[in-house]
Design an enzyme around this catalytic site. Structure first.
Site, PDB file in Angstrom:
ATOM      1  N   SER A  82       1.746 -55.051  -6.497  1.00 39.83           N
ATOM      2  CA  SER A  82       1.201 -55.634  -6.760  1.00 39.83           C
ATOM      3  C   SER A  82       0.595 -57.421  -5.783  1.00 39.83           C
ATOM      4  O   SER A  82      -0.529 -57.975  -5.787  1.00 39.83           O
ATOM      5  CB  SER A  82      -0.393 -55.431  -7.836  1.00 39.83           C
ATOM      6  OG  SER A  82       0.525 -56.766  -8.841  1.00 39.83           O
ATOM      7  N   LYS A 125      -4.062 -61.081 -15.863  1.00 39.51           N
ATOM      8  CA  LYS A 125      -4.196 -61.579 -14.220  1.00 39.51           C
ATOM      9  C   LYS A 125      -4.440 -63.158 -13.502  1.00 39.51           C
ATOM     10  O   LYS A 125      -4.241 -63.865 -14.109  1.00 39.51           O
ATOM     11  CB  LYS A 125      -3.712 -60.893 -13.361  1.00 39.51           C
ATOM     12  CG  LYS A 125      -2.728 -60.012 -13.083  1.00 39.51           C
ATOM     13  CD  LYS A 125      -3.130 -59.320 -11.716  1.00 39.51           C
ATOM     14  CE  LYS A 125      -1.701 -57.937 -11.839  1.00 39.51           C
ATOM     15  NZ  LYS A 125      -1.403 -57.174 -10.854  1.00 39.51           N
TER      16      LYS A 125
END
Length: 178
Positions: A82, A125
């Protein structure tokens, strides 16, 4: 800034990776990686990012050695793809000697054609980015509002500007202004 899922801890870590480059006549290689246990898919993401950057640098294909130093405030085995897109931006900026603007973080995979691919855990996040003072976060195009989440209210609550990007070139433009 690299947003990484921390296994075994409630939340995510915002780690920092520093890239240093010693130009030389030999083909570009990664000489050292210090400060993180970069394995599996994360190592593959670094290799994919480097491959893309080598062939898309406006100054021609670079040569020499790259050193990477990582630091996270929590130990993590950053095992995942990611952060591939932000690593690609970092390699491109390094080879093209363009400075990165402060206050921007990103999550997204890198595809061979330069597209930014989907990732999981974006709400967590965003919280990590906000906690560390980042006010702009780039995410893959199409992940702002999905069946899993609607990121607009989360971003508003955290004071984050959320920008969807389709390609690493779009992300690069935002990170460098070029």
């Amino acid at each position: 800034p690299v947003l990484s899922v921390v296994r075994g801890v409630n939340g995510v870590a915002l780690g920092l990776m520093g890239f240093g480059w010693k130009p030389g006549p030999d083909p570009i290689t990664i000489r050292t990686i210090r400060g993180a246990n970069i394995i599996g898919q994360s190592r593959q993401a670094i290799d994919d990012a480097l491959d893309y950057a080598k062939t898309h640098t406006r100054n021609g294909q670079p040569g020499g050695a790259v050193d990477i130093k990582a630091s996270n405030y929590v130990f993590t085995t950053t095992d995942g793809p990611s952060a591939g897109a932000v690593k690609t931006v970092a390699f491109l900026a390094l080879f093209q000697q363009d400075p990165i603007k402060p206050g921007i973080a990103m999550t997204g995979t890198i595809k061979p054609n330069g597209d930014v691919g989907f990732v999981g855990g974006i709400p967590d996040k965003l919280q990590a980015a906000a906690r560390e003072g980042y006010r702009t976060v780039l995410i893959p195009y199409g992940q702002r509002d999905t069946y899993l989440w609607n990121l607009d209210p989360i971003a508003r609550q955290l004071g984050i500007e959320l920008i969807e990007v389709r390609t690493v070139e779009e992300a690069y433009s935002i990170f460098t202004g070029r």
